[in-house]
Motif scaffolding. Sequence first.
Motif, PDB file in Angstrom:
ATOM      1  N   THR A 165     -26.446   7.801   6.513  1.00 15.07           N
ATOM      2  CA  THR A 165     -25.692   6.750   5.833  1.00 15.07           C
ATOM      3  C   THR A 165     -26.016   5.376   6.406  1.00 15.07           C
ATOM      4  OG1 THR A 165     -23.876   8.268   5.320  1.00 15.07           O
ATOM      5  CG2 THR A 165     -23.376   5.920   5.289  1.00 15.07           C
ATOM      6  N   ARG A 198     -24.117   0.105  14.372  1.00 18.39           N
ATOM      7  CA  ARG A 198     -23.461   0.604  13.151  1.00 18.39           C
ATOM      8  C   ARG A 198     -22.880   2.003  13.364  1.00 18.39           C
ATOM      9  NH1 ARG A 198     -24.781  -1.920   8.118  1.00 18.39           N
ATOM     10  NH2 ARG A 198     -25.260  -4.091   8.581  1.00 18.39           N
ATOM     11  N   SER A 214     -30.942  -0.668   2.345  1.00 15.55           N
ATOM     12  CA  SER A 214     -30.501  -1.360   1.129  1.00 15.55           C
ATOM     13  C   SER A 214     -30.234  -2.837   1.416  1.00 15.55           C
ATOM     14  CB  SER A 214     -29.247  -0.691   0.573  1.00 15.55           C
ATOM     15  OG  SER A 214     -28.751  -1.389  -0.542  1.00 15.55           O
ATOM     16  N   GLU A 215     -29.580  -3.118   2.537  1.00 13.79           N
ATOM     17  CA  GLU A 215     -29.298  -4.506   2.897  1.00 13.79           C
ATOM     18  C   GLU A 215     -30.592  -5.292   3.115  1.00 13.79           C
ATOM     19  OE1 GLU A 215     -26.816  -4.367   6.305  1.00 13.79           O
ATOM     20  OE2 GLU A 215     -25.047  -3.631   5.220  1.00 13.79           O
ATOM     21  N   GLN A 236     -29.633   4.341   5.393  1.00 19.29           N
ATOM     22  CA  GLN A 236     -29.677   4.010   3.961  1.00 19.29           C
ATOM     23  C   GLN A 236     -29.011   2.664   3.693  1.00 19.29           C
ATOM     24  OE1 GLN A 236     -27.760   7.464   2.354  1.00 19.29           O
ATOM     25  NE2 GLN A 236     -29.680   8.607   2.061  1.00 19.29           N
ATOM     26  N   THR A 237     -27.887   2.408   4.350  1.00 21.96           N
ATOM     27  CA  THR A 237     -27.186   1.135   4.164  1.00 21.96           C
ATOM     28  C   THR A 237     -28.017  -0.026   4.681  1.00 21.96           C
ATOM     29  OG1 THR A 237     -25.044   2.232   4.362  1.00 21.96           O
ATOM     30  CG2 THR A 237     -25.084  -0.140   4.703  1.00 21.96           C
TER      31      THR A 237
END
Length: 534
Positions: A379, A338, A386-387, A382-383
């Motif tokens: 970021t 990512r 959340s996923e 956190q992404t």
Amino acid sequence: MFMTSSPQFRSLADQLRSNEEHPPGWIYDALRVQPIINCAGTRSSFGGSNPIPMVERAMNAASEAFVDMDELAEGVGQYIAQITGAEWGIVTAGSVAALALATAACIVGNEPIAMTRLPKCCGLKNRVLIPRAHRFPYDSVISIVGAELVPFDSLESLAELTESACMICLLGRAETAEGGMSLEAIRECVGHKPIVVDAAGLSPGKPDPWISRGATLSIYSGGKYLRGPQSTGLLIGSEQLVRAAWANGPPHFSFGRAMKVGKEEIVGAVVALEAWLTPSLRAMDEEKWFRLLRTISTHLSPDLFRVSIQPSSWSSLTPRLKVCWANERITADDIVARMLHGFRIQLPDFHSSENVVLVDPFNLFDEEQARFVARSLETVVQTLQSEAENAPEAAVPNPSDVFAGLWSSTVNFASRVEEHAMELTQEGAAISGRYRGDVFEGSITGVATGNEIYLVARHEADQMELYYCLEGRLRDGIIDGSARLGAMTRELRSPSLRKQFGNAGWTAKPLSSASGLSALLKRRGVAQSSDVGV
């Protein structure tokens, strides 16, 4: 941070002639290539390192005039001797070229008939002895010169082999391997035989840390930590053998002519070496690296991360930031991928573990980049978090075992087509089995989703694990897709290396029975092993 590709074409010559200012990385953008922010250290795959300003100035100065290359080698040899304490030194086209030329020097010296016959050794002593634990992917260049590479496991076996050898090769970073033999013990065992230490990613010194302990020649990379021209290496040590190595290399009509190094690169590498050996400059580097790591650390939320700074060592010449997180559903591979695809930030992809990534500051430019790395890392985590929390329940895999059985696997390489054999078992979505070719056999694992399949075939060859990453779709009983090809060592396992050799076409057809597999193996000249399902 960097420019993005534009569809409008404008020649590089026009842009270089203009007086406009350009942001960092613009030259790559002009070639439709996105630059990366390099937090992975000095890997050649990511550009190594950038030359320091004084190296750039030295290379520009070298480009302002011409010089006889042998006379330049004479001056450089004396200068390297002065700044390192070694007898002599040359600049080569990378550290692997230095190893090739050192091997040539130990086999033929500078005797013209033998030199011009390489890699044919014509009865000369051409055995190069190496501790088995010191084998490394690039040692194949020793064989390319014409030498026979002979591993040994103990000082006793070394003593038996020494008389037939022209050289002993050691890998500097492997000396501390379990059960390793010290350089001093090897020197005592082999007497006056040349010992060459490949210390490509390690630090030279004055006195040289290997020659002072008994090595004959030492090899270093010029384009990694030294921050010289990326394509350079250094060979230092015995004047007689280093001079012979130069004679076997460019610009001469000898074996190493293809390993050309230019006058600008030679001068740049010498200046880089001198800068690295200057304590005040090294201290400034260390202070900068720690400052950048502290900047990243302070901009990472303690609610998401645990961080610590790992100090530099003799084998890892920069401090690194160790970044950990608690969520076990987030993997290091996820974060590395990512960060690269979302923010063009390259993290180390082979020093990581399930919930740890490292950040190497060596190639970070400034505080702004450091803060951008920290923001991007937050970021991404956190992404991913959340996923993971909002992910739907996994779909029940198709219970069909459509991929189970025996398959003929055809790989369309750039130069030829090869037919291999696959023996697959399937439990739900999980695939496992064996993969066989002309001269290899290994494991294969993967996953199936409906009619789509992704497989990784792995087998060992000499010092490396070789990979075929196979991806395809089943249509009318035939799998049609592509293969990504690569190799890596056990020490340096990384997704990028696993696919470093490019792509090939791939198809697979079912074999009706075990006898079909036996016929395929017989046709391909592969010995049938006892575990074939017959």
